[in-house]
Write a protein that holds these residues in place. Structure first.
Motif, PDB file in Angstrom:
ATOM      1  N   VAL A 165      39.749  38.063  46.573  1.00  0.00           N
ATOM      2  CA  VAL A 165      39.017  38.246  44.800  1.00  0.00           C
ATOM      3  C   VAL A 165      40.153  38.556  44.212  1.00  0.00           C
ATOM      4  N   SER A 166      40.908  39.485  44.750  1.00  0.00           N
ATOM      5  CA  SER A 166      41.913  40.517  43.933  1.00  0.00           C
ATOM      6  C   SER A 166      43.378  40.268  44.235  1.00  0.00           C
ATOM      7  N   GLY A 175      46.271  35.646  36.496  1.00  0.00           N
ATOM      8  CA  GLY A 175      46.329  37.111  35.510  1.00  0.00           C
ATOM      9  C   GLY A 175      45.433  37.291  35.293  1.00  0.00           C
ATOM     10  N   THR A 176      44.437  37.064  35.616  1.00  0.00           N
ATOM     11  CA  THR A 176      42.960  37.499  35.215  1.00  0.00           C
ATOM     12  C   THR A 176      42.922  38.855  34.971  1.00  0.00           C
ATOM     13  N   GLY A 177      42.428  39.522  34.283  1.00  0.00           N
ATOM     14  CA  GLY A 177      42.208  41.380  34.204  1.00  0.00           C
ATOM     15  C   GLY A 177      43.211  41.875  33.597  1.00  0.00           C
ATOM     16  N   GLU A 231      53.720  36.693  39.802  1.00  0.00           N
ATOM     17  CA  GLU A 231      53.252  37.369  40.463  1.00  0.00           C
ATOM     18  C   GLU A 231      53.026  38.319  40.648  1.00  0.00           C
ATOM     19  N   PHE A 232      52.343  36.916  41.157  1.00  0.00           N
ATOM     20  CA  PHE A 232      51.629  36.988  42.987  1.00  0.00           C
ATOM     21  C   PHE A 232      53.063  36.575  44.065  1.00  0.00           C
ATOM     22  N   VAL A 234      55.960  41.149  32.868  1.00  0.00           N
ATOM     23  CA  VAL A 234      55.293  39.884  33.124  1.00  0.00           C
ATOM     24  C   VAL A 234      54.461  40.378  32.141  1.00  0.00           C
ATOM     25  N   SER A 235      53.592  39.405  31.024  1.00  0.00           N
ATOM     26  CA  SER A 235      52.348  39.592  30.488  1.00  0.00           C
ATOM     27  C   SER A 235      51.539  39.918  31.215  1.00  0.00           C
TER      28      SER A 235
END
Length: 268
Positions: A25-26, A33-35, A158-159, A266-267
């Protein structure tokens, strides 16, 4: 009855499945980019994935021991991948996670108790010790696969950073574990080939081996050489130093990493 008991001894623990679910989930949150903040998602993802790798590391020891003659590992719960079943949960899970949080290094732990008297043959003893760090090597190859396969198209930046930092942890853990230091797997690999006299002399120091390695790594010159080796391995797998540092900075999001690493910004 015996068959049913054996099956329950090897059934994957809900605790482990829960940790895998948290990692999934994380990881999805990092990918999409959720959260908010972004660094928190990276922290949870990398920490959960690191614990998963620790469980697999110890499982590899236990599974190899099972096939080498130690059938007691099943009754001890080692084949369920449950971290709570380990002999030293503090050394196996808590301390390695704390070392990652404090210094961004995959320091190995020690956990499963293998009844060595049940196992015959020096090669089998060595293989049991090697199985754990080899799992870290495999985990590192999986984490870096998008890099060395040149399959990064479509992978969010990001990943990619999070994977790079997770790979760094696996490489550090593999290298440290293979050191021939009493108490670490590297020593367990060579111990069966040493004379009885040497083994008896070294035995009292085994409990201090992990702490000694941690202490030596605080020496700047040693730390520099060690991480040069780590980054050399990662470079050969296509992971740049910038990517691992951006991943480390995102993981330690509480240090206002955007200000220290503007190129990694990053945004959210």
């Amino acid at each position: 009855m015996t068959t049913a008991s054996a099956r329950s001894d090897r059934r994957i623990s809900p605790v482990f499945l829960g940790i895998v679910a948290v990692a999934a989930v994380s990881g999805w949150a990092v990918w999409t980019g959720t959260g908010y903040p972004y660094g928190l998602a990276v922290f949870v993802f990398v920490t959960a994935a690191w614990v998963v790798s620790l469980c697999l590391h110890e499982y590899a020891h236990a599974r190899t021991a099972l096939h080498s003659g130690d059938i007691s590992v099943g009754a001890k719960g080692y084949l369920t991948l449950n971290p709570l079943a380990y002999t030293h949960a503090l050394l196996s899970i808590v301390l390695p996670v704390l070392f990652v949080i404090m210094g961004g290094i995959g320091l190995p732990g020690g956990a499963v108790f293998i009844e060595r008297g049940r196992i015959r043959g020096r090669w089998r003893h060595s293989l049991i010790s090697a199985a754990g760090p080899l799992t870290n090597v495999l985990f590192a190859l999986v984490c870096t696969a998008p890099f060395w396969l040149h399959a990064l198209d479509g992978v969010p930046r990001e990943f990619r950073y999070a994977l790079a930092f997770l790979a760094l942890l696996q490489v550090t853990a593999a290298i440290l574990n293979f050191l021939p230091v009493p108490g670490l797997d590297g020593y367990g690999l060579i111990e069966p080939w040493l004379s009885y006299r040497i083994r008896r002399r070294v035995e009292p120091f085994a409990q201090f081996g992990l702490l000694a390695v941690f202490g030596v790594l605080w020496i700047p010159e040693v730390n520099h050489v060690f991480f040069d080796l780590v980054h050399g391995v990662l470079d050969s797998l296509g992971v740049s130093g910038l990517e691992t540092e951006c991943g480390r900075a995102a993981y330690r999001f509480w240090e206002n990493w955007n200000e220290e690493y503007p190129v990694c910004a990053v945004s959210p």
